[in-house]
Design a protein around this motif. Structure first.
Motif, PDB file in Angstrom:
ATOM      1  N   SER A 239       0.830  -1.206   0.000  1.00  0.00           N
ATOM      2  CA  SER A 239       0.000   0.000   0.000  1.00  0.00           C
ATOM      3  C   SER A 239       0.862   1.252   0.000  1.00  0.00           C
ATOM      4  CB  SER A 239      -0.924   0.022   1.220  1.00  0.00           C
ATOM      5  OG  SER A 239      -1.812  -1.066   1.169  1.00  0.00           O
ATOM      6  N   LEU A 249      -4.946   0.076  -2.963  1.00  0.00           N
ATOM      7  CA  LEU A 249      -5.047  -1.374  -3.108  1.00  0.00           C
ATOM      8  C   LEU A 249      -6.069  -1.922  -2.107  1.00  0.00           C
ATOM      9  CD1 LEU A 249      -1.270  -2.339  -3.358  1.00  0.00           C
ATOM     10  CD2 LEU A 249      -2.961  -2.551  -5.172  1.00  0.00           C
ATOM     11  N   ILE A 251      -5.975  -3.900   0.256  1.00  0.00           N
ATOM     12  CA  ILE A 251      -5.055  -4.662   1.112  1.00  0.00           C
ATOM     13  C   ILE A 251      -5.030  -4.074   2.514  1.00  0.00           C
ATOM     14  CG2 ILE A 251      -2.545  -4.819   1.532  1.00  0.00           C
ATOM     15  CD1 ILE A 251      -2.236  -5.796  -1.295  1.00  0.00           C
ATOM     16  N   ASN A 252      -4.965  -4.970   3.495  1.00  0.00           N
ATOM     17  CA  ASN A 252      -4.635  -4.579   4.860  1.00  0.00           C
ATOM     18  C   ASN A 252      -3.354  -5.307   5.258  1.00  0.00           C
ATOM     19  OD1 ASN A 252      -6.743  -2.773   5.959  1.00  0.00           O
ATOM     20  ND2 ASN A 252      -8.093  -4.471   5.383  1.00  0.00           N
ATOM     21  N   ALA A 297      -5.424  -9.271  14.018  1.00  0.00           N
ATOM     22  CA  ALA A 297      -6.555  -8.730  13.260  1.00  0.00           C
ATOM     23  C   ALA A 297      -6.404  -7.243  12.963  1.00  0.00           C
ATOM     24  CB  ALA A 297      -7.852  -8.972  14.026  1.00  0.00           C
ATOM     25  N   ASN A 299      -4.248  -3.742  11.689  1.00  0.00           N
ATOM     26  CA  ASN A 299      -3.206  -3.317  10.754  1.00  0.00           C
ATOM     27  C   ASN A 299      -1.963  -2.898  11.520  1.00  0.00           C
ATOM     28  OD1 ASN A 299      -5.719  -3.220   9.426  1.00  0.00           O
ATOM     29  ND2 ASN A 299      -4.829  -1.922   7.840  1.00  0.00           N
ATOM     30  N   SER A 300      -0.793  -3.301  11.018  1.00  0.00           N
ATOM     31  CA  SER A 300       0.437  -2.866  11.674  1.00  0.00           C
ATOM     32  C   SER A 300       1.629  -3.065  10.741  1.00  0.00           C
ATOM     33  CB  SER A 300       0.656  -3.656  12.969  1.00  0.00           C
ATOM     34  OG  SER A 300       1.846  -3.253  13.586  1.00  0.00           O
ATOM     35  N   TYR A 301       2.596  -2.181  10.882  1.00  0.00           N
ATOM     36  CA  TYR A 301       3.858  -2.310  10.149  1.00  0.00           C
ATOM     37  C   TYR A 301       5.016  -2.556  11.126  1.00  0.00           C
ATOM     38  CZ  TYR A 301       1.523  -0.509   5.967  1.00  0.00           C
ATOM     39  OH  TYR A 301       0.687  -0.354   4.895  1.00  0.00           O
ATOM     40  N   PHE A 307       1.386 -10.352  21.842  1.00  0.00           N
ATOM     41  CA  PHE A 307       1.880 -11.336  22.795  1.00  0.00           C
ATOM     42  C   PHE A 307       0.873 -12.460  23.011  1.00  0.00           C
ATOM     43  CE2 PHE A 307       3.403 -12.546  27.110  1.00  0.00           C
ATOM     44  CZ  PHE A 307       4.668 -12.915  26.709  1.00  0.00           C
ATOM     45  N   ASP A 308      -0.400 -12.086  23.061  1.00  0.00           N
ATOM     46  CA  ASP A 308      -1.400 -13.113  23.360  1.00  0.00           C
ATOM     47  C   ASP A 308      -1.555 -14.120  22.222  1.00  0.00           C
ATOM     48  OD1 ASP A 308      -2.510 -10.552  22.294  1.00  0.00           O
ATOM     49  OD2 ASP A 308      -4.254 -11.808  21.967  1.00  0.00           O
TER      50      ASP A 308
ATOM     51  N   MET B   1       1.477  -6.541  24.164  1.00  0.00           N
ATOM     52  CA  MET B   1       0.030  -6.436  24.273  1.00  0.00           C
ATOM     53  C   MET B   1      -0.372  -4.986  24.534  1.00  0.00           C
ATOM     54  SD  MET B   1      -2.516  -8.447  26.867  1.00  0.00           S
ATOM     55  CE  MET B   1      -1.596  -9.968  26.718  1.00  0.00           C
ATOM     56  N   PHE B   2      -1.479  -4.595  23.939  1.00  0.00           N
ATOM     57  CA  PHE B   2      -1.970  -3.241  24.181  1.00  0.00           C
ATOM     58  C   PHE B   2      -2.765  -3.196  25.491  1.00  0.00           C
ATOM     59  CE2 PHE B   2      -2.892  -3.234  19.366  1.00  0.00           C
ATOM     60  CZ  PHE B   2      -1.573  -2.955  19.071  1.00  0.00           C
ATOM     61  N   GLN B  14      -5.872  -5.968  25.853  1.00  0.00           N
ATOM     62  CA  GLN B  14      -6.229  -6.152  24.445  1.00  0.00           C
ATOM     63  C   GLN B  14      -7.026  -7.428  24.209  1.00  0.00           C
ATOM     64  OE1 GLN B  14      -2.739  -6.608  22.018  1.00  0.00           O
ATOM     65  NE2 GLN B  14      -3.924  -7.613  20.429  1.00  0.00           N
ATOM     66  N   THR B  15      -6.755  -8.478  25.013  1.00  0.00           N
ATOM     67  CA  THR B  15      -7.416  -9.766  24.777  1.00  0.00           C
ATOM     68  C   THR B  15      -8.930  -9.673  24.941  1.00  0.00           C
ATOM     69  OG1 THR B  15      -6.895 -10.307  27.071  1.00  0.00           O
ATOM     70  CG2 THR B  15      -5.457 -11.226  25.391  1.00  0.00           C
ATOM     71  N   CYS B  19     -10.468  -6.263  16.739  1.00  0.00           N
ATOM     72  CA  CYS B  19     -10.363  -5.164  15.780  1.00  0.00           C
ATOM     73  C   CYS B  19     -11.123  -5.505  14.508  1.00  0.00           C
ATOM     74  CB  CYS B  19      -8.882  -4.913  15.453  1.00  0.00           C
ATOM     75  SG  CYS B  19      -8.637  -3.534  14.329  1.00  0.00           S
ATOM     76  N   ARG B  46      -8.825  -0.105   0.970  1.00  0.00           N
ATOM     77  CA  ARG B  46      -8.588   0.526   2.266  1.00  0.00           C
ATOM     78  C   ARG B  46      -7.324   1.368   2.210  1.00  0.00           C
ATOM     79  NH1 ARG B  46     -13.038  -0.458   2.341  1.00  0.00           N
ATOM     80  NH2 ARG B  46     -14.219  -1.942   3.600  1.00  0.00           N
ATOM     81  N   ASN B  48      -4.925   1.662   4.555  1.00  0.00           N
ATOM     82  CA  ASN B  48      -3.790   0.852   5.032  1.00  0.00           C
ATOM     83  C   ASN B  48      -2.518   1.671   5.231  1.00  0.00           C
ATOM     84  OD1 ASN B  48      -2.537  -1.551   5.789  1.00  0.00           O
ATOM     85  ND2 ASN B  48      -1.909  -2.048   3.704  1.00  0.00           N
ATOM     86  N   HIS B  53      -3.742   5.442  11.859  1.00  0.00           N
ATOM     87  CA  HIS B  53      -4.847   4.637  11.335  1.00  0.00           C
ATOM     88  C   HIS B  53      -6.059   4.786  12.251  1.00  0.00           C
ATOM     89  CE1 HIS B  53      -6.640   0.552  10.095  1.00  0.00           C
ATOM     90  NE2 HIS B  53      -6.645   1.301   9.016  1.00  0.00           N
ATOM     91  N   ARG B  71      -4.653   5.011  16.082  1.00  0.00           N
ATOM     92  CA  ARG B  71      -3.444   4.290  16.471  1.00  0.00           C
ATOM     93  C   ARG B  71      -2.362   4.502  15.413  1.00  0.00           C
ATOM     94  NH1 ARG B  71      -1.761  -0.929  15.404  1.00  0.00           N
ATOM     95  NH2 ARG B  71      -3.603  -1.128  14.114  1.00  0.00           N
ATOM     96  N   THR B  73       0.472   2.835  13.206  1.00  0.00           N
ATOM     97  CA  THR B  73       0.683   1.453  12.793  1.00  0.00           C
ATOM     98  C   THR B  73       2.153   1.030  12.774  1.00  0.00           C
ATOM     99  OG1 THR B  73       0.691   2.068  10.453  1.00  0.00           O
ATOM    100  CG2 THR B  73      -1.418   1.358  11.378  1.00  0.00           C
ATOM    101  N   ASP B  76       2.481   1.001  16.965  1.00  0.00           N
ATOM    102  CA  ASP B  76       1.283   0.400  17.568  1.00  0.00           C
ATOM    103  C   ASP B  76       0.751   1.229  18.739  1.00  0.00           C
ATOM    104  OD1 ASP B  76       0.956  -1.652  15.788  1.00  0.00           O
ATOM    105  OD2 ASP B  76       2.059  -3.119  16.963  1.00  0.00           O
TER     106      ASP B  76
END
Lengths: 413, 94
Positions: A239, A249, A251-252, A297, A299-301, A307-308, B1-2, B14-15, B19, B46, B48, B53, B71, B73, B76
């Motif tokens: 993207s 795009l 895309i996520n 789930a 979006n992140s770069y 952790f979970d 973890m958030f 976060q658990t 999202c 999207r 992205n 974000h 947030r 990205t 985070d």
């Protein structure tokens, strides 16, 4: 220098200190006929096939970090082609066909091991899914065996068939397996450079120059460069590059993580995947148990997973293999995967003339590396989507002709 | 973890949340009148971004309310959470 027994003996006289570098670090030239952005397996492979199959010269691969440092070196190395839909089956099976000859083609041992891949079924629905997919595979000439519980337990010692979600059967693809991911990038890089391709590392693309709707070159951290054609092969940053060229795009980008254990003696001689409890596991030739599961789930770069999610990976693993409960996990890492709505890739043209894209492989791009590279090379060389790439255009998100492997597999794959 | 600050319940792990993608995407008012390209853009395309974000989360194992999160990205880092219906905050305070 060709890798051969003769050269191995010859170099032993100089204590193996005079092997030439597998690839060099040339300076970026002012102009290329074709530039491939992204030095992972797909990008390096594209450059290799452009030079090899289409006899093209004056090609460069630009990589912002080091080659194979992105998703090519961050996956669980699983290879299979037992996809449901005809379009995917053709593409991924093309890859498996190429995998089978890749080590000798590249003169580089990619350690392709067809150790067999089991998709476990734990519910009646799972059994129906693998049966449907198995028959679909048969129609597409892909090997698939539908096994019952007894056959699975016989083939995989130590597996727990009577956990919370008992095993009911499995779909076995014997041609599936693993390969050494780093070697794939290195092998393609070395073979491509032998054919005259410039591999430029530490060269990040910062801008895409477009004149009258046609790509003319790139702005990079190593200066400007002109190009007649550009192929974007940017796992994890699709993207970002598309934005530079002024289009969007579907895309996520999300994190996907994996773990390896301490090395142990051989215990698992195949690849196990379970969509229902959701884990996939194999044992590397070094003896490490390699484990992966779902992506996050959001979006992140960040190139690190949540952790979970580790608990969501380890829970099903220990459920299937109680014997692994005392293993120590040595390393854990994350890659950023570009996920499309239908979990199928995007290969083809973009709204910009002479700018092509190969992206959106989501969580399962490694297995497709040779097939993706080969069909994308044809697309870039001819300027039109290859027959195999055509169903995977960006436009399918407008026409609605999705290749919906997401619904087929019920999970990211 | 958030640690996520639910606008209704306060800070939780976060658990407890899930999202659900980008927020502030308006459904075309007259779906029958938009062409395939516009409908495709709405359904699938999207932003992205590598940066700020805006996204929708639900507090699944809590109040079960939907809300928005702003947030970054790359880090985070959660900059702000706000309720559904509130207008999109500015991009500036990273």
């Amino acid at each position: 220098m060709k890798y051969s027994l003769l050269n191995l003996v010859r170099n032993s006289f100089s204590y193996h200190e005079n092997w030439q570098e597998a690839w060099s670090s040339p300076e970026l030239k002012k102009e290329y006929d074709i530039i491939i952005v992204g030095g992972g397996g797909h990008g390096l492979g594209t450059a290799y096939y452009l030079a090899k199959e289409f006899g093209l010269k004056n090609i460069a691969v630009l990589e912002k970090g080091w080659i194979g440092g992105g998703n090519t070196g961050r996956n669980t190395t699983i290879i299979r082609s037992n996809y449901l839909w005809d379009e995917s089956a053709a593409l991924y099976n093309h890859a498996v066909n190429l995998w089978e000859g890749l080590s000798s083609e590249l003169n580089y041992n990619v350690m392709f091991s067809q150790r067999g891949l089991f998709h476990l079924a734990h519910t009646v629905h799972d059994m129906q899914e693998i049966t449907r997919r198995g028959y679909s595979n048969h129609l597409n000439g892909i090997d698939a065996e539908i096994l019952d519980k007894e056959q699975v337990l016989k083939k995989i010692p130590y597996i727990n068939g009577d956990g919370r979600y008992p095993i009911m059967g499995a779909l076995l693809q014997r041609r599936g397996g693993t390969a050494r991911h780093d070697a794939v990038a290195w092998g393609y890089a070395r073979a491509a450079e032998n054919l005259g391709v410039d591999i430029i590392q530490n060269c990040e693309v910062k801008g895409i120059n477009i004149t009258n709707g046609t790509v003319t070159g790139l702005e990079t951290t190593r200066g400007s460069v002109k190009a007649k054609k550009v192929g974007l092969v940017p796992a994890g940053h699709s993207s970002v590059l598309a934005n530079m060229a002024g289009f969007h795009l579907p895309i996520n980008s999300v994190p996907l993580q994996a773990l390896v254990s301490e090395p142990i003696k051989p215990i698992l001689d195949c690849v196990i995947m379970s969509n229902a409890v959701h884990v996939y596991v194999s044992q590397s030739d070094k003896g490490e148990i390699v484990v992966g599961a779902g992506s996050d789930a959001y979006n992140s770069y960040s190139q690190r997973g949540s952790f979970d999610m580790i608990e969501h990976i380890m829970g099903p693993l220990v459920e299937l293999f109680p014997i692994f409960s005392r293993l120590k996990m040595l390393r854990q890492w994350g890659g950023i995967v570009d996920v499309t709505p239908d979990r199928s890739p995007i290969i083809g043209k973009t709204p910009v003339e002479n700018l092509f894209i190969n992206c959106g492989w989501g969580t399962g791009g490694f297995k497709a590396t040779p097939g993706s590279a080969h069909t994308f090379a044809e697309t870039v060389a001819t300027g039109e989507p290859s027959k195999m790439a055509a169903p995977f255009s960006i436009d399918r998100h407008y026409s609605g002709a999705l290749v919906d492997e997401a619904a087929a597999a019920a999970v990211a794959h | 973890m958030f640690v996520i600050k639910c606008p209704y319940c306060g800070e939780r792990d976060q658990t407890e949340f899930s999202c659900h993608g980008e927020s502030h995407i308006a459904r075309p008012e007259n779906p029958n009148e938009v062409n395939d390209k516009e409908w495709g853009e709405y359904l699938f395309f999207r932003s992205n971004p590598k940066g700020i974000h805006y996204e929708r989360w639900t507090h699944d194992h809590g109040c079960r309310q939907w809300f928005n999160v702003k947030r970054h990205t790359v880090t985070d880092k959660i900059i702000q959470t706000y309720t559904m219906g509130e207008s999109k905050p500015e991009d500036n305070n990273v």
